[in-house]
Design a protein around this motif. Structure first.
Motif, PDB file in Angstrom:
ATOM      1  N   LEU A   1       0.732  -1.051   0.103  1.00 58.17           N
ATOM      2  CA  LEU A   1       0.154   0.123   0.073  1.00 58.17           C
ATOM      3  C   LEU A   1       0.806   1.372   0.043  1.00 58.17           C
ATOM      4  O   LEU A   1       0.584   2.191  -0.854  1.00 58.17           O
ATOM      5  N   ASP A   2       1.987   1.169   0.812  1.00 52.82           N
ATOM      6  CA  ASP A   2       2.977   2.357   0.750  1.00 52.82           C
ATOM      7  C   ASP A   2       3.622   2.502  -0.682  1.00 52.82           C
ATOM      8  O   ASP A   2       3.707   3.640  -1.117  1.00 52.82           O
ATOM      9  N   ARG A   3       3.706   1.330  -1.362  1.00 49.68           N
ATOM     10  CA  ARG A   3       4.223   1.717  -2.795  1.00 49.68           C
ATOM     11  C   ARG A   3       3.264   2.356  -3.638  1.00 49.68           C
ATOM     12  O   ARG A   3       3.543   3.071  -4.361  1.00 49.68           O
ATOM     13  N   LEU A   4       2.038   2.007  -3.306  1.00 53.21           N
ATOM     14  CA  LEU A   4       1.058   2.445  -4.431  1.00 53.21           C
ATOM     15  C   LEU A   4       0.679   3.932  -3.965  1.00 53.21           C
ATOM     16  O   LEU A   4      -0.004   4.693  -4.733  1.00 53.21           O
ATOM     17  N   HIS A   5       0.766   4.062  -2.669  1.00 53.71           N
ATOM     18  CA  HIS A   5       0.717   5.337  -2.308  1.00 53.71           C
ATOM     19  C   HIS A   5       1.492   6.646  -3.071  1.00 53.71           C
ATOM     20  O   HIS A   5       1.522   7.537  -3.286  1.00 53.71           O
ATOM     21  N   GLU A   6       2.832   5.948  -3.002  1.00 54.97           N
ATOM     22  CA  GLU A   6       4.148   6.617  -3.831  1.00 54.97           C
ATOM     23  C   GLU A   6       3.509   7.006  -5.195  1.00 54.97           C
ATOM     24  O   GLU A   6       3.893   7.894  -5.707  1.00 54.97           O
ATOM     25  N   HIS A   7       3.268   5.863  -5.798  1.00 57.79           N
ATOM     26  CA  HIS A   7       3.123   5.749  -7.232  1.00 57.79           C
ATOM     27  C   HIS A   7       1.884   4.853  -7.549  1.00 57.79           C
ATOM     28  O   HIS A   7       2.195   3.561  -7.770  1.00 57.79           O
ATOM     29  N   SER A   8       0.746   5.468  -7.664  1.00 54.68           N
ATOM     30  CA  SER A   8      -0.402   4.223  -8.220  1.00 54.68           C
ATOM     31  C   SER A   8      -0.462   3.755  -9.409  1.00 54.68           C
ATOM     32  O   SER A   8       0.267   4.610 -10.387  1.00 54.68           O
ATOM     33  N   GLY A   9      -0.960   2.662  -9.771  1.00 51.13           N
ATOM     34  CA  GLY A   9      -0.898   2.449 -11.067  1.00 51.13           C
ATOM     35  C   GLY A   9       0.040   1.619 -11.572  1.00 51.13           C
ATOM     36  O   GLY A   9       0.660   1.659 -12.791  1.00 51.13           O
ATOM     37  N   GLN A  10       0.750   0.721 -10.636  1.00 48.31           N
ATOM     38  CA  GLN A  10       1.856  -0.135 -10.936  1.00 48.31           C
ATOM     39  C   GLN A  10       1.457  -1.553 -11.391  1.00 48.31           C
ATOM     40  O   GLN A  10       0.273  -2.213 -10.948  1.00 48.31           O
ATOM     41  N   THR A  11       2.220  -2.117 -12.104  1.00 50.71           N
ATOM     42  CA  THR A  11       1.943  -3.566 -12.487  1.00 50.71           C
ATOM     43  C   THR A  11       2.417  -4.478 -11.358  1.00 50.71           C
ATOM     44  O   THR A  11       3.344  -3.955 -10.486  1.00 50.71           O
TER      45      THR A  11
ATOM     46  N   VAL B   1      -6.904  -2.336 -13.183  1.00 48.60           N
ATOM     47  CA  VAL B   1      -7.333  -2.009 -14.426  1.00 48.60           C
ATOM     48  C   VAL B   1      -6.610  -2.691 -15.259  1.00 48.60           C
ATOM     49  O   VAL B   1      -5.274  -2.805 -15.233  1.00 48.60           O
ATOM     50  N   ARG B   2      -7.116  -3.150 -16.400  1.00 47.73           N
ATOM     51  CA  ARG B   2      -6.562  -4.037 -17.378  1.00 47.73           C
ATOM     52  C   ARG B   2      -5.960  -2.920 -18.547  1.00 47.73           C
ATOM     53  O   ARG B   2      -6.839  -2.082 -18.959  1.00 47.73           O
ATOM     54  N   ARG B   3      -4.823  -3.038 -18.840  1.00 46.90           N
ATOM     55  CA  ARG B   3      -4.274  -2.329 -19.970  1.00 46.90           C
ATOM     56  C   ARG B   3      -3.552  -3.117 -21.063  1.00 46.90           C
ATOM     57  O   ARG B   3      -2.228  -3.292 -20.616  1.00 46.90           O
ATOM     58  N   GLY B   4      -4.041  -3.670 -21.753  1.00 45.78           N
ATOM     59  CA  GLY B   4      -3.577  -4.685 -22.765  1.00 45.78           C
ATOM     60  C   GLY B   4      -3.316  -5.889 -22.083  1.00 45.78           C
ATOM     61  O   GLY B   4      -4.069  -6.547 -21.262  1.00 45.78           O
ATOM     62  N   ARG B   5      -2.171  -6.540 -22.066  1.00 43.66           N
ATOM     63  CA  ARG B   5      -1.670  -7.662 -21.348  1.00 43.66           C
ATOM     64  C   ARG B   5      -1.408  -7.181 -19.882  1.00 43.66           C
ATOM     65  O   ARG B   5      -1.267  -8.211 -19.022  1.00 43.66           O
ATOM     66  N   GLU B   6      -1.212  -6.274 -19.427  1.00 46.14           N
ATOM     67  CA  GLU B   6      -0.802  -5.670 -18.019  1.00 46.14           C
ATOM     68  C   GLU B   6      -2.133  -5.389 -17.260  1.00 46.14           C
ATOM     69  O   GLU B   6      -2.999  -4.945 -17.666  1.00 46.14           O
ATOM     70  N   LYS B   7      -1.857  -5.783 -15.845  1.00 45.00           N
ATOM     71  CA  LYS B   7      -2.870  -5.523 -14.836  1.00 45.00           C
ATOM     72  C   LYS B   7      -2.351  -4.342 -14.083  1.00 45.00           C
ATOM     73  O   LYS B   7      -1.407  -4.373 -13.285  1.00 45.00           O
ATOM     74  N   LEU B   8      -3.067  -3.272 -14.194  1.00 44.56           N
ATOM     75  CA  LEU B   8      -2.362  -2.024 -13.084  1.00 44.56           C
ATOM     76  C   LEU B   8      -3.259  -2.041 -11.662  1.00 44.56           C
ATOM     77  O   LEU B   8      -4.504  -2.353 -11.838  1.00 44.56           O
ATOM     78  N   HIS B   9      -2.524  -1.723 -10.779  1.00 45.68           N
ATOM     79  CA  HIS B   9      -2.867  -1.768  -9.397  1.00 45.68           C
ATOM     80  C   HIS B   9      -3.007  -0.462  -8.838  1.00 45.68           C
ATOM     81  O   HIS B   9      -1.815   0.278  -9.005  1.00 45.68           O
ATOM     82  N   TYR B  10      -4.146  -0.051  -8.324  1.00 47.26           N
ATOM     83  CA  TYR B  10      -4.257   1.347  -7.979  1.00 47.26           C
ATOM     84  C   TYR B  10      -4.857   1.177  -6.257  1.00 47.26           C
ATOM     85  O   TYR B  10      -5.635   0.289  -5.982  1.00 47.26           O
ATOM     86  N   LEU B  11      -4.210   2.536  -5.524  1.00 47.74           N
ATOM     87  CA  LEU B  11      -4.775   2.243  -4.306  1.00 47.74           C
ATOM     88  C   LEU B  11      -6.020   2.909  -3.971  1.00 47.74           C
ATOM     89  O   LEU B  11      -6.336   3.988  -4.518  1.00 47.74           O
ATOM     90  N   ASN B  12      -6.826   2.212  -3.123  1.00 48.80           N
ATOM     91  CA  ASN B  12      -8.503   2.797  -3.222  1.00 48.80           C
ATOM     92  C   ASN B  12      -8.391   3.204  -1.302  1.00 48.80           C
ATOM     93  O   ASN B  12      -8.644   2.313  -0.526  1.00 48.80           O
TER      94      ASN B  12
END
Length: 273
Positions: free
Chosen positions: A36-46, A77-88
């Motif tokens: 969660l800390d990593r997604l807080h720093e930069h959301s939308g990571q694979t 969220v799916r972006r092509g073959r990638e799955k992006l993770h976002y903090l909620n």
């Protein structure tokens, strides 16, 4: 017949409590809190990007992310073959509203301020502060610090970021065409045109937060001019202080000359012996 307990207005809702149980379960694990800390720093990571900073197999990280998704703390969220993770942050906000906001916020604000000040006072990592006054506007000073072309004209490097918003990565790139970044970091705060805060690290130290320093640009109107304060904190040691003590004044003198005269200084100050 036993008396039934009256329904209390605003009381817990069984379905809601089940969701809250999942949130607390998710937060109970240190690895999940780090994700969660990593997604807080930069959301939308694979998944791959998240695994770079977690000493764990991809399968294990995937399992932790599944727990976070079940608790609605992470959305994907799916972006092509990638799955992006976002903090909620919504479930955390709901917990705050239920147990903190109504009763404890004023007292906790005071305690938090005391704790922060105590930690700052106890820190043995040095800080460098430099103040300069520029005949310009806050907007122009902000642009001169964040525009890739403008920084290239007076800094010897280009400051590059996708949008300079909190969580965005930024780079201090050479202008020799190599594209090499000598400094990298993450935008922490961004309030155009008055305040910009970013972490600062060598590329080889990226991901090692204990080796990061932090730069704050405070841009304030001062009569008809601008007061620019640069605070570089959490420096590694006195050698680092000595280096930035020579670098920042030279860079900011060049910035001041560019904004006031239209041209940087005739010689790059940091190259003069």
């Amino acid at each position: 017949m036993a008396d039934e307990e009256p329904e209390r207005e605003g009381g817990p809702v069984p379905g809601k409590d089940a969701q809250t149980d999942q949130v607390f379960k998710a937060l109970a694990d240190g690895t999940r809190r780090r994700l969660l800390d990593r997604l807080h720093e930069h959301s939308g990571q694979t998944l791959g990007e998240l695994c770079e900073h977690i000493d764990m197999t991809r399968q294990s990280v995937t399992q932790h992310l599944a727990v976070l998704e079940a608790a609605n703390l992470v959305s994907t969220v799916r972006r092509g073959r990638e799955k992006l993770h976002y903090l909620n942050p919504v479930p955390l906000h709901e917990i705050q509203e239920r147990w903190i906001d109504k009763f404890e916020r004023p007292r906790l604000r005071v305690l938090s301020a005391v704790k922060r000040r105590a930690e700052e006072d106890m820190s043995d990592r040095p800080t460098f502060v430099y103040v300069t006054y520029i005949a310009s506007t806050p907007e122009k000073v902000w642009d001169a610090l964040t525009d890739a072309d403008l920084t290239a004209s007076y800094w010897g490097h280009s400051n590059v970021s996708e949008d300079w918003r909190p969580g965005s990565r930024w780079e201090h790139r050479r202008i020799d065409g190599s594209g090499i970044a000598d400094v990298v970091g993450t935008v922490v705060e961004s309030e155009r045109p008055t305040r910009l805060v970013a972490t600062w690290a060598s590329p080889e130290d990226e991901g090692q937060e204990d080796k990061y320093s932090r730069v704050t640009y405070d841009i304030r109107p001062h009569g008809g001019i601008v007061r620019l304060t640069v605070t570089h904190e959490d420096l590694a040691d006195e050698t680092a202080v000595k280096e930035v003590s020579a670098g920042w004044p030279a860079v900011l003198a060049n910035l001041k000359s560019l904004l006031e005269t239209g041209s940087p200084l005739p010689q790059e100050p940091w190259l003069v012996p």
